[in-house]
Design an enzyme around this catalytic site. Sequence first.
Site, PDB file in Angstrom:
ATOM      1  N   CYS A 109      36.318  31.841  39.790  1.00 26.70           N
ATOM      2  CA  CYS A 109      37.154  32.812  40.494  1.00 26.70           C
ATOM      3  C   CYS A 109      37.131  34.113  39.690  1.00 26.70           C
ATOM      4  CB  CYS A 109      38.565  32.233  40.582  1.00 26.70           C
ATOM      5  SG  CYS A 109      39.761  33.347  41.300  1.00 26.70           S
ATOM      6  N   CYS A 116      46.061  45.564  40.780  1.00 31.53           N
ATOM      7  CA  CYS A 116      45.857  45.694  42.221  1.00 31.53           C
ATOM      8  C   CYS A 116      46.861  46.698  42.755  1.00 31.53           C
ATOM      9  CB  CYS A 116      46.071  44.334  42.901  1.00 31.53           C
ATOM     10  SG  CYS A 116      45.586  44.335  44.653  1.00 31.53           S
ATOM     11  N   CYS A 120      51.264  43.108  47.461  1.00 33.04           N
ATOM     12  CA  CYS A 120      51.694  41.929  48.218  1.00 33.04           C
ATOM     13  C   CYS A 120      52.884  41.323  47.460  1.00 33.04           C
ATOM     14  CB  CYS A 120      50.564  40.898  48.331  1.00 33.04           C
ATOM     15  SG  CYS A 120      49.153  41.547  49.244  1.00 33.04           S
ATOM     16  N   CYS A 123      52.725  38.153  44.943  1.00 33.53           N
ATOM     17  CA  CYS A 123      51.580  38.062  44.022  1.00 33.53           C
ATOM     18  C   CYS A 123      51.911  38.684  42.673  1.00 33.53           C
ATOM     19  CB  CYS A 123      50.373  38.760  44.641  1.00 33.53           C
ATOM     20  SG  CYS A 123      48.922  38.703  43.574  1.00 33.53           S
ATOM     21  N   GLY A 169      42.801  41.838  41.914  1.00 38.15           N
ATOM     22  CA  GLY A 169      42.283  42.980  42.663  1.00 38.15           C
ATOM     23  C   GLY A 169      41.888  42.683  44.090  1.00 38.15           C
ATOM     24  N   GLU A 170      41.669  43.762  44.835  1.00 37.79           N
ATOM     25  CA  GLU A 170      41.226  43.660  46.234  1.00 37.79           C
ATOM     26  C   GLU A 170      39.738  44.038  46.278  1.00 37.79           C
ATOM     27  OE1 GLU A 170      41.982  42.655  49.376  1.00 37.79           O
ATOM     28  OE2 GLU A 170      40.011  43.492  49.735  1.00 37.79           O
ATOM     29  N   SER A 201      37.432  37.176  49.319  1.00 34.35           N
ATOM     30  CA  SER A 201      38.772  37.065  49.900  1.00 34.35           C
ATOM     31  C   SER A 201      39.380  38.456  49.981  1.00 34.35           C
ATOM     32  CB  SER A 201      39.637  36.164  49.018  1.00 34.35           C
ATOM     33  OG  SER A 201      40.956  36.115  49.508  1.00 34.35           O
ATOM     34  N   SER A 223      43.405  36.812  53.698  1.00 31.51           N
ATOM     35  CA  SER A 223      44.771  36.492  53.262  1.00 31.51           C
ATOM     36  C   SER A 223      45.729  36.900  54.372  1.00 31.51           C
ATOM     37  CB  SER A 223      45.088  37.260  51.976  1.00 31.51           C
ATOM     38  OG  SER A 223      44.261  36.806  50.942  1.00 31.51           O
ATOM     39  N   LEU A 224      45.937  36.007  55.313  1.00 29.09           N
ATOM     40  CA  LEU A 224      46.738  36.378  56.491  1.00 29.09           C
ATOM     41  C   LEU A 224      48.237  36.237  56.201  1.00 29.09           C
ATOM     42  CD1 LEU A 224      46.262  37.389  59.365  1.00 29.09           C
ATOM     43  CD2 LEU A 224      46.425  35.030  60.149  1.00 29.09           C
ATOM     44  N   HIS A 225      48.674  35.050  55.866  1.00 32.35           N
ATOM     45  CA  HIS A 225      50.039  34.779  55.380  1.00 32.35           C
ATOM     46  C   HIS A 225      51.167  35.010  56.377  1.00 32.35           C
ATOM     47  CE1 HIS A 225      47.944  34.372  51.670  1.00 32.35           C
ATOM     48  NE2 HIS A 225      47.879  35.641  51.368  1.00 32.35           N
ATOM     49  N   ASN A 300      52.684  29.722  44.257  1.00 38.28           N
ATOM     50  CA  ASN A 300      52.750  29.529  42.807  1.00 38.28           C
ATOM     51  C   ASN A 300      53.757  30.511  42.214  1.00 38.28           C
ATOM     52  OD1 ASN A 300      50.614  27.537  42.581  1.00 38.28           O
ATOM     53  ND2 ASN A 300      49.249  29.196  43.212  1.00 38.28           N
TER      54      ASN A 300
HETATM   55  N1  SAH Z   1      43.128  40.571  46.969  1.00 33.16           N
HETATM   56  C1  SAH Z   1      42.413  39.479  47.528  1.00 33.16           C
HETATM   57  C2  SAH Z   1      42.051  38.366  46.551  1.00 33.16           C
HETATM   58  C3  SAH Z   1      43.077  37.927  45.550  1.00 33.16           C
HETATM   59  S1  SAH Z   1      44.218  36.640  45.697  1.00 33.16           S
HETATM   60  C4  SAH Z   1      43.184  38.916  48.692  1.00 33.16           C
HETATM   61  O1  SAH Z   1      44.305  39.340  48.932  1.00 33.16           O
HETATM   62  O2  SAH Z   1      42.645  38.074  49.398  1.00 33.16           O
HETATM   63  C5  SAH Z   1      43.600  35.164  46.273  1.00 33.16           C
HETATM   64  C6  SAH Z   1      44.613  34.449  47.194  1.00 33.16           C
HETATM   65  O3  SAH Z   1      45.811  34.017  46.516  1.00 33.16           O
HETATM   66  C7  SAH Z   1      45.078  35.374  48.300  1.00 33.16           C
HETATM   67  O4  SAH Z   1      45.108  34.684  49.522  1.00 33.16           O
HETATM   68  C8  SAH Z   1      46.480  35.708  47.856  1.00 33.16           C
HETATM   69  O5  SAH Z   1      47.252  36.183  48.902  1.00 33.16           O
HETATM   70  C9  SAH Z   1      46.949  34.386  47.279  1.00 33.16           C
HETATM   71  N2  SAH Z   1      48.131  34.513  46.427  1.00 33.16           N
HETATM   72  C10 SAH Z   1      48.589  35.604  45.801  1.00 33.16           C
HETATM   73  N3  SAH Z   1      49.717  35.315  45.118  1.00 33.16           N
HETATM   74  C11 SAH Z   1      49.950  33.999  45.293  1.00 33.16           C
HETATM   75  C12 SAH Z   1      50.957  33.119  44.815  1.00 33.16           C
HETATM   76  N4  SAH Z   1      51.913  33.513  43.974  1.00 33.16           N
HETATM   77  N5  SAH Z   1      50.891  31.825  45.190  1.00 33.16           N
HETATM   78  C13 SAH Z   1      49.882  31.385  45.999  1.00 33.16           C
HETATM   79  N6  SAH Z   1      48.913  32.186  46.473  1.00 33.16           N
HETATM   80  C14 SAH Z   1      48.944  33.478  46.131  1.00 33.16           C
END
Ligand code: SAH
Length: 365
Positions: A109, A116, A120, A123, A169-170, A201, A223-225, A300
Amino acid sequence: MIEEQKKLNLIDFDRNALESYFVDAGEKSFRAHQVLKWIYHRGVIDVELMTNLSNDLRSFLKDKTSIKLPQIISEKRSEDGTKKWLIGIDDENSIETVFIPENDRGTLCISTQVGCALDCKFCSTAKQGFNRNLTTSEIIGQVWLANEVLGYFKNEKRIITNIVFMGMGEPLLNYDNVIKTINLLTDDYGFGLSKRRVTVSTSGIVPGIDRLKEDNKVSLAISLHASNDELRDSIVPINRSYPINELLASCKRYTESKEDEPITIEYVMLKDINDSLKDAHNLVKCLHGIPSKVNLIPFNKFPGTYFSSSEIDTINAFRNVLIKSGIFTITRKTRGDDIDAACGQLVGNFVAKSTRHQKNSVGLN
Ligand code: SAH
């Protein structure tokens, strides 16, 4: 020292760029292939040891170029075998890279930015703010270093079989360096991985998704969420620029041909925020007509967060709704959380220059 810094770093070049460089220097383009093979197949980064290059060419390269990689500062090992490296990239900044071994594969990874800018809410990297983009050599360098530490160059046995751009990062806001890295990962003269085994991602940078489709269509994770704009606007603020319908339309374009891999939809399970059965049914509606599979990610924790993870029963009930509707869904196993190496826990060590939105190469303001 200053002279050394001005030299072009050969690790910043993908194959096309290196071929042009050699041709401009009056060499044949296959010299570029030889150099790439030394670096990425054999792990040789000393031009003097590249014995199939002529003496003249070696002197030229020593004079005009360097091969400069980032440095591993420390390694942490999880109970479950996950490894996390803190990697120094310059005098002030370090980033994190994680290796996750599984029975049948090994996933690395990698990070693409120092911090970043996207903020979000769930994160930990976002909480750190943003410092700068990583260069190509700093991104592909993470893969080179991990391969070296894991013994790939000596044994020629692939231990890293999959790469995910899911670290700090993105990726699509550092497009130019990320695409060169992807080219090196998938090139036979580079690491030679199949496109299926490289996953970008993104939080949903639509113009970047469209460019990636044209330039090197590797696997895509979104990363839809959230399944409605109101909620997504609040937890993934980039949604205000690229709302869900635009994002999913770009996913549809990305998978328009039958051979395309399905898109991975990442959905972090946040207790009482996005985990109701209504949310699950809404998600099913959103994904209608888009070749996709869903990864539910238990949240997490990190210091100072006000979120908590959904209970396992809630996650299972959510998953059952998706599965009953015919969507392939798994709950992502948490790996390396005892060393803060799990999704969203990577922070590195740096001073943020800005917490505002970053200007970028794909036109986001
Ligand atoms: N910036 C990119 C890649 C980084 S994060 C993106 O947003 O996709 C990789 C994944 O972990 C993303 O889906 C992100 O939203 C998720 N993520 C971020 N913080 C998290 C957390 N505390 N617990 C679980 N997943 C998390």
